[in-house]
Write an enzyme that holds these catalytic residues in place. Structure first.
Site, PDB file in Angstrom:
ATOM      1  N   LYS A 203       2.047  -3.259   6.722  1.00 25.77           N
ATOM      2  CA  LYS A 203       1.658  -3.746   4.764  1.00 25.77           C
ATOM      3  C   LYS A 203       4.001  -3.520   4.929  1.00 25.77           C
ATOM      4  CE  LYS A 203      -1.731  -4.649   3.288  1.00 25.77           C
ATOM      5  NZ  LYS A 203      -1.961  -6.059   3.060  1.00 25.77           N
TER       6      LYS A 203
ATOM      7  N   SER B 122       0.541  -1.209  -0.348  1.00 25.87           N
ATOM      8  CA  SER B 122      -0.215  -0.283  -0.068  1.00 25.87           C
ATOM      9  C   SER B 122       0.869   1.008   0.431  1.00 25.87           C
ATOM     10  CB  SER B 122      -0.971  -0.260   1.119  1.00 25.87           C
ATOM     11  OG  SER B 122      -1.643   1.471   1.747  1.00 25.87           O
TER      12      SER B 122
ATOM     13  N   TYR C 111      -1.876  -0.948  10.889  1.00 24.37           N
ATOM     14  CA  TYR C 111      -1.752  -1.828   9.561  1.00 24.37           C
ATOM     15  C   TYR C 111      -1.398  -1.475   8.932  1.00 24.37           C
ATOM     16  CZ  TYR C 111      -3.614  -1.574   4.614  1.00 24.37           C
ATOM     17  OH  TYR C 111      -3.316  -1.150   3.447  1.00 24.37           O
TER      18      TYR C 111
HETATM   19  C1  WQD Z   1      -9.117   9.875   1.151  1.00 21.96           C
HETATM   20  C2  WQD Z   1      -9.248  11.721   1.010  1.00 21.96           C
HETATM   21  C3  WQD Z   1      -9.730  11.928   3.341  1.00 21.96           C
HETATM   22  C4  WQD Z   1     -13.530   9.678   3.549  1.00 21.96           C
HETATM   23  C5  WQD Z   1      -6.694   4.990   3.458  1.00 21.96           C
HETATM   24  C6  WQD Z   1      -5.902   4.248   4.406  1.00 21.96           C
HETATM   25  C7  WQD Z   1      -4.550   3.610   3.468  1.00 21.96           C
HETATM   26  C8  WQD Z   1      -5.271   3.074   2.077  1.00 21.96           C
HETATM   27  C9  WQD Z   1      -6.687   3.284   1.001  1.00 21.96           C
HETATM   28  C10 WQD Z   1      -6.012   0.362   2.662  1.00 21.96           C
HETATM   29  C11 WQD Z   1      -8.786  11.966   2.411  1.00 21.96           C
HETATM   30  C12 WQD Z   1     -11.185  12.535   2.086  1.00 21.96           C
HETATM   31  C13 WQD Z   1     -12.519  10.221   4.058  1.00 21.96           C
HETATM   32  C14 WQD Z   1     -14.365  11.116   4.101  1.00 21.96           C
HETATM   33  C15 WQD Z   1     -13.396  12.951   3.259  1.00 21.96           C
HETATM   34  N1  WQD Z   1      -5.965   1.979   2.700  1.00 21.96           N
HETATM   35  N2  WQD Z   1     -11.939  11.882   3.333  1.00 21.96           N
HETATM   36  N3  WQD Z   1     -14.630  11.899   4.043  1.00 21.96           N
HETATM   37  O1  WQD Z   1      -7.038   8.216   3.448  1.00 21.96           O
HETATM   38  O2  WQD Z   1      -6.013   7.970   1.251  1.00 21.96           O
HETATM   39  O3  WQD Z   1      -6.409   5.856   2.130  1.00 21.96           O
HETATM   40  O4  WQD Z   1      -7.270   4.236   1.608  1.00 21.96           O
HETATM   41  O5  WQD Z   1      -6.129  -0.194   2.376  1.00 21.96           O
HETATM   42  O6  WQD Z   1      -3.711   3.253   4.267  1.00 21.96           O
HETATM   43  O7  WQD Z   1      -5.019   4.956   4.690  1.00 21.96           O
HETATM   44  O8  WQD Z   1      -8.618   6.905   2.002  1.00 21.96           O
HETATM   45  O9  WQD Z   1     -10.184   7.207   1.026  1.00 21.96           O
HETATM   46  O10 WQD Z   1     -10.004   7.325   3.322  1.00 21.96           O
HETATM   47  O11 WQD Z   1      -9.328   9.121   1.857  1.00 21.96           O
HETATM   48  O12 WQD Z   1     -13.395  13.162   3.361  1.00 21.96           O
HETATM   49  O13 WQD Z   1     -15.685  10.429   4.705  1.00 21.96           O
HETATM   50  O14 WQD Z   1     -10.594  11.920   1.317  1.00 21.96           O
HETATM   51  O15 WQD Z   1      -9.198  12.602   4.489  1.00 21.96           O
HETATM   52  O16 WQD Z   1      -8.133  13.353   2.019  1.00 21.96           O
HETATM   53  P1  WQD Z   1      -6.670   7.339   2.657  1.00 21.96           P
HETATM   54  P2  WQD Z   1      -9.709   6.975   2.165  1.00 21.96           P
END
Ligand code: WQD
Length: 339
Positions: free
Chosen positions: A154, A126, A150
């Site tokens: 990885k 990841s 997590y």
């Molecule tokens: C994306 C953007 C949030 C939800 C995470 C894990 C990573 C990987 C993928 C998985 C960010 C914003 C999110 C919401 C929001 N792991 N957001 N409102 O954080 O880049 O990655 O998932 O298996 O390890 O950290 O992805 O989709 O959670 O967030 O504003 O309800 O959307 O702040 O900028 P992220 P995400």
């Protein structure tokens, strides 16, 4: 005769798309899952999409006896190891479960492989291994760090593979650093089906569009990004699936190991994604800007050039297409697989 590939965690979101891509590429695929975070209905959908009954074993990668039987029965030439827990917040609450399943499950899989002379593995890593990025775009040689359990699992997975390759050059490993997988198969028959409240942005937006949730909470509007919201490298799950096929070909065709980013190289903000989803769905997506989520970086996107050079792989689908395909899946399956 075509190679046999064992997929662990096979009925999950990314794995199920990879399963189809591997079948289309002519591999014999054996899926393995314990359904701890996926639905058996995926198998029916895969049968419809591929026109063949999927070869499947219900088992847990932590069960050495069961794994032994699967290896003895199917004699895989390679493993694509997806089986793992993946929720960042949950990993901080239940670190032992994450280390047990993600690290222990990988070790058990590698031990079974060694017993059976199977030495090629594609591992789901990841972009989280880059921690809080210091500079962008992220190249594979950027500094690595874990900022939650997590991420630590990885990073450890990558370390285990590296040490294994150093100890015995027989091993060929591919660690794929996924950026933000989204979208769904164009049929609308398989897609992401999170249990409970989605942690990730696109599945949350999808549930707002379909009327399951009221509004999107945008985590932070004051980041140093063009519109103040977080920027991420969203990648279509079908492109990601093709990345696994390319990595497997690389392992089967040579003698090397590789660690590679799978992303598009292009970042989009939360608000850009919300707008693209409104367009794709024709539905309004209400949102409210709320506090930042702890541990989130302002921006994160890949330099995907190594994957292009070494694997001949590039992402082909744009953000609009990611939203359209996500929406088709959501609209056709408003309650996911359990409808
Ligand atoms: C994306 C953007 C949030 C939800 C995470 C894990 C990573 C990987 C993928 C998985 C960010 C914003 C999110 C919401 C929001 N792991 N957001 N409102 O954080 O880049 O990655 O998932 O298996 O390890 O950290 O992805 O989709 O959670 O967030 O504003 O309800 O959307 O702040 O900028 P992220 P995400």
């Amino acid at each position: 005769m075509s190679a046999t590939v064992l997929l662990t965690g096979a009925t999950g979101y990314i794995a199920s798309h990879t399963w189809l891509a591997l079948l289309a590429a002519g591999y014999r695929v054996v899926g393995l899952d314990n359904f701890s975070n996926s639905s058996p209905k995926v198998l029916e959908r895969l049968a419809r999409l591929s026109g063949q009954a999927p070869l499947f074993e219900r088992a847990d990668v932590n069960d050495a006896t069961a794994l032994e039987a699967v290896f003895a029965r199917h004699r895989p030439d390679a493993v694509v190891h997806f089986a793992a827990f993946k929720a960042v917040g949950e990993s901080a609450e239940q670190p032992l479960a994450y280390y047990r399943n993600n690290v222990g499950g990988l070790l058990g899989t590698l031990e079974a492989m060694r017993r059976h002379g199977c030495s090629r593995i594609v591992f789901s890593s990841s972009a989280t291994v880059y921690g809080m990025p210091e500079s962008l775009p992220l190249r594979e040689d950027a500094p690595l760090s874990a900022i939650n359990p997590y991420g630590a699992t990885k990073l450890m997975g990558e370390t285990i593979l590296r040490d294994l390759g150093a100890a015995d050059p027989q091993w060929q490993t591919a660690a794929l650093r996924y950026f933000n997988p989204v979208g769904a198969h164009e049929s609308g028959l398989i897609g992401e089906d999170p249990r409970g409240i989605p942690n990730n942005l696109m599945p949350y937006v999808a549930q707002v569009a379909v009327g399951r949730r009221e509004r999107v909470q945008v985590f932070g509007g004051d980041y140093a990004t063009p519109d103040g919201t977080g920027v991420r490298d969203y990648i279509h799950v079908v492109d990601l699936a093709e990345g696994h096929v390319a990595a497997l070909r690389f392992l089967l065709g040579g003698r090397e190991s590789i660690t590679v980013n799978l992303g598009t190289g292009r970042g989009y903000s939360v608000l850009e994604l919300v707008r693209a989803y409104e367009q794709a769905s024709g539905r309004p997506i209400p949102y409210a800007i709320v506090a930042r989520r702890p541990g989130d970086a302002a921006a994160n996107y890949a330099d995907p050039s190594l994957a292009q050079e070494r694997l001949g792989w590039v992402a082909r689908h744009d953000l609009q297409r990611m939203c359209e395909d996500s929406w088709r899946w959501q609209r056709m399956n408003p309650q996911g697989f359990e409808a």
